[in-house]
Design a protein around this motif. Sequence first.
Motif, PDB file in Angstrom:
ATOM      1  N   ARG A  43      47.688  46.323  13.542  1.00 46.47           N
ATOM      2  CA  ARG A  43      46.914  47.384  12.899  1.00 46.47           C
ATOM      3  C   ARG A  43      45.420  47.036  12.874  1.00 46.47           C
ATOM      4  NH1 ARG A  43      50.901  49.148   7.830  1.00 46.47           N
ATOM      5  NH2 ARG A  43      52.724  49.604   9.141  1.00 46.47           N
ATOM      6  N   VAL A  44      44.943  46.561  14.025  1.00 47.81           N
ATOM      7  CA  VAL A  44      43.520  46.285  14.176  1.00 47.81           C
ATOM      8  C   VAL A  44      43.011  47.001  15.419  1.00 47.81           C
ATOM      9  CG1 VAL A  44      43.669  44.036  13.044  1.00 47.81           C
ATOM     10  CG2 VAL A  44      43.892  44.166  15.527  1.00 47.81           C
ATOM     11  N   THR A  45      41.727  47.254  15.435  1.00 44.66           N
ATOM     12  CA  THR A  45      41.089  47.844  16.618  1.00 44.66           C
ATOM     13  C   THR A  45      40.502  46.735  17.480  1.00 44.66           C
ATOM     14  OG1 THR A  45      38.932  48.028  15.528  1.00 44.66           O
ATOM     15  CG2 THR A  45      40.479  49.873  15.260  1.00 44.66           C
ATOM     16  N   ALA A  46      40.142  47.077  18.690  1.00 50.21           N
ATOM     17  CA  ALA A  46      39.525  46.095  19.582  1.00 50.21           C
ATOM     18  C   ALA A  46      38.254  45.528  18.964  1.00 50.21           C
ATOM     19  CB  ALA A  46      39.231  46.733  20.933  1.00 50.21           C
ATOM     20  N   GLU A  47      37.526  46.359  18.252  1.00 48.83           N
ATOM     21  CA  GLU A  47      36.267  45.921  17.640  1.00 48.83           C
ATOM     22  C   GLU A  47      36.475  44.869  16.554  1.00 48.83           C
ATOM     23  OE1 GLU A  47      35.825  49.501  19.803  1.00 48.83           O
ATOM     24  OE2 GLU A  47      37.163  49.082  18.095  1.00 48.83           O
ATOM     25  N   GLN A  48      37.682  44.777  16.029  1.00 45.46           N
ATOM     26  CA  GLN A  48      37.966  43.818  14.961  1.00 45.46           C
ATOM     27  C   GLN A  48      38.388  42.443  15.488  1.00 45.46           C
ATOM     28  OE1 GLN A  48      40.637  46.791  12.963  1.00 45.46           O
ATOM     29  NE2 GLN A  48      39.698  45.997  11.098  1.00 45.46           N
ATOM     30  N   ILE A  49      38.581  42.313  16.796  1.00 46.06           N
ATOM     31  CA  ILE A  49      38.911  41.018  17.385  1.00 46.06           C
ATOM     32  C   ILE A  49      37.617  40.240  17.605  1.00 46.06           C
ATOM     33  CG2 ILE A  49      39.884  39.825  19.381  1.00 46.06           C
ATOM     34  CD1 ILE A  49      41.990  41.116  17.632  1.00 46.06           C
ATOM     35  N   ASP A  50      37.562  39.039  17.049  1.00 48.23           N
ATOM     36  CA  ASP A  50      36.334  38.242  17.097  1.00 48.23           C
ATOM     37  C   ASP A  50      36.307  37.244  18.246  1.00 48.23           C
ATOM     38  OD1 ASP A  50      35.250  39.368  14.643  1.00 48.23           O
ATOM     39  OD2 ASP A  50      36.788  38.206  13.592  1.00 48.23           O
ATOM     40  N   VAL A  51      37.470  36.874  18.774  1.00 52.96           N
ATOM     41  CA  VAL A  51      37.528  35.905  19.869  1.00 52.96           C
ATOM     42  C   VAL A  51      38.870  36.032  20.571  1.00 52.96           C
ATOM     43  CG1 VAL A  51      38.418  34.064  18.356  1.00 52.96           C
ATOM     44  CG2 VAL A  51      37.242  33.466  20.491  1.00 52.96           C
ATOM     45  N   VAL A  52      38.853  35.768  21.868  1.00 55.69           N
ATOM     46  CA  VAL A  52      40.081  35.759  22.668  1.00 55.69           C
ATOM     47  C   VAL A  52      40.275  34.370  23.255  1.00 55.69           C
ATOM     48  CG1 VAL A  52      41.245  36.656  24.718  1.00 55.69           C
ATOM     49  CG2 VAL A  52      39.913  38.204  23.267  1.00 55.69           C
ATOM     50  N   PHE A  53      41.459  33.811  23.035  1.00 57.90           N
ATOM     51  CA  PHE A  53      41.847  32.582  23.711  1.00 57.90           C
ATOM     52  C   PHE A  53      42.637  32.994  24.954  1.00 57.90           C
ATOM     53  CE2 PHE A  53      40.343  30.796  19.932  1.00 57.90           C
ATOM     54  CZ  PHE A  53      40.292  29.407  20.035  1.00 57.90           C
ATOM     55  N   ALA A  54      42.028  32.792  26.110  1.00 53.81           N
ATOM     56  CA  ALA A  54      42.546  33.355  27.357  1.00 53.81           C
ATOM     57  C   ALA A  54      43.681  32.524  27.943  1.00 53.81           C
ATOM     58  CB  ALA A  54      41.418  33.469  28.375  1.00 53.81           C
TER      59      ALA A  54
ATOM     60  N   LEU B 270      42.721  36.849  19.172  1.00 53.32           N
ATOM     61  CA  LEU B 270      43.781  37.256  20.091  1.00 53.32           C
ATOM     62  C   LEU B 270      44.073  36.088  21.016  1.00 53.32           C
ATOM     63  CD1 LEU B 270      45.556  39.530  21.469  1.00 53.32           C
ATOM     64  CD2 LEU B 270      43.558  39.959  22.930  1.00 53.32           C
ATOM     65  N   VAL B 271      45.343  35.744  21.162  1.00 49.02           N
ATOM     66  CA  VAL B 271      45.769  34.661  22.048  1.00 49.02           C
ATOM     67  C   VAL B 271      46.643  35.258  23.149  1.00 49.02           C
ATOM     68  CG1 VAL B 271      46.946  32.438  22.208  1.00 49.02           C
ATOM     69  CG2 VAL B 271      45.724  33.052  20.102  1.00 49.02           C
ATOM     70  N   LEU B 272      46.343  34.908  24.404  1.00 48.78           N
ATOM     71  CA  LEU B 272      47.065  35.448  25.547  1.00 48.78           C
ATOM     72  C   LEU B 272      47.795  34.339  26.299  1.00 48.78           C
ATOM     73  CD1 LEU B 272      44.353  37.873  27.013  1.00 48.78           C
ATOM     74  CD2 LEU B 272      46.155  38.375  25.351  1.00 48.78           C
ATOM     75  N   ALA B 273      48.937  34.690  26.879  1.00 46.01           N
ATOM     76  CA  ALA B 273      49.684  33.735  27.696  1.00 46.01           C
ATOM     77  C   ALA B 273      50.482  34.503  28.744  1.00 46.01           C
ATOM     78  CB  ALA B 273      50.621  32.888  26.835  1.00 46.01           C
TER      79      ALA B 273
END
Length: 405
Positions: A285-296, A384-387
């Motif tokens: 329940r967050v928007t893209a604008e609310q993500i402060d960092v992405v761990f790619a 946001l963490v991606l794998a």
Amino acid sequence: MTGAVVTGLGIVSPTGLGTREYWSAAVEGRSAIRAITRFDADRYPARLAGEITGFVAEDHLPGRLIPQTDRMTRLALVAADWALDDAGIDPSQHAAFDMGVVTASTSGGFEFGQNELRKLWSQGGQYVSAYQSFAWFYAVNSGQISIRHGMKGPSGVVVSDHAGGLDALAHTRRLIRKGTPVIVSGGVDAALCPWGWVAQLASERLSTSDDPAGAYLPFDASAAGHVPGEGGAILLVEDAASARRRGVPGYGVIAGYGASFDPRPETGREPGLRHAIDTALRDARVTAEQIDVVFADAAGLPALDRVEADALAAVFGPGGVPVTAPKTATGRLGSGAAPLDLAGALLALRHGVIPPTVHVRPDPAYRIDLVTGAAREVPLRTALVLARGYGGFNSAVVVRAAEPI
């Protein structure tokens, strides 16, 4: 505070044993990529790895466990001990069926299996350890952790290659929601042995460079594969109400999760990573604008890096969010990579610091704001963490900073 709260971290990384050592190295950008020493790799096309040094299992584990386990499981057992200690949880004070274990595995106990197969071929079946029946298996870390701490609640193992660590944590979140108050989760892999090395080479994704500073370069024009490593992170995940009763704020909340699977390339359909990201954001329940960092995920291959960069640009806009890949200092740790990234994301939220992506000179064509050179200090609330795993697995997890008790 509601949901699944991470209250303990147990980190075993090539750049440091324990949370403090790992985080210090990550912020300072210290790399552990170097020539393999655990076996003679001269005859193989890839010869670099992220190895853990200074780990003596006998210093941490009872002697009876040593013949039952290989390096992977010993690291996982110690990481689980540290996570429990960090969370302030004594398993003997909890009902056995209120505690579970869910881990991820990419290869299982390859080192154990290789050693026993050598005995089989050279000496005969009577010399093969009875522990081979489980020590090689994907579920061995979950099993050994649960036995060591008397955890009899819902447990299991997830096998989805490098995406598995996030998938295990997502399943942990489901079990927390269904009523299990405490679950040990995450992933640790250690397949730096000839059998494991050949298996990884078969993916054709390993870098063959002998330059530790130039072998693993995601989002760089010189990218040509990744460097493997060993280790990962075990996390203690707890129901928010349980954490609140104990007066423990924790590191943060697992707020959202999304997963997808890539279609076969010949179909011409779009890769699934963006869908996983969108699903995780909606779930949190967050928007893209609310993500402060992405761990790619940071595959280190141009085609895969392009897919990830395009997904990030589509969701956040070109350069719309800081992106980092601390794993360039450790190598890709199999199923341990994503839990280590998630632990790093929680530490970043706590300290307001984004660790850098070492060695990389980002190619502007990727259109991402990759944090390189030095750590970036900035207020952080949500990450946001991606794998991604070999064969098409995509996973995304949103974590949110813990609220004061």
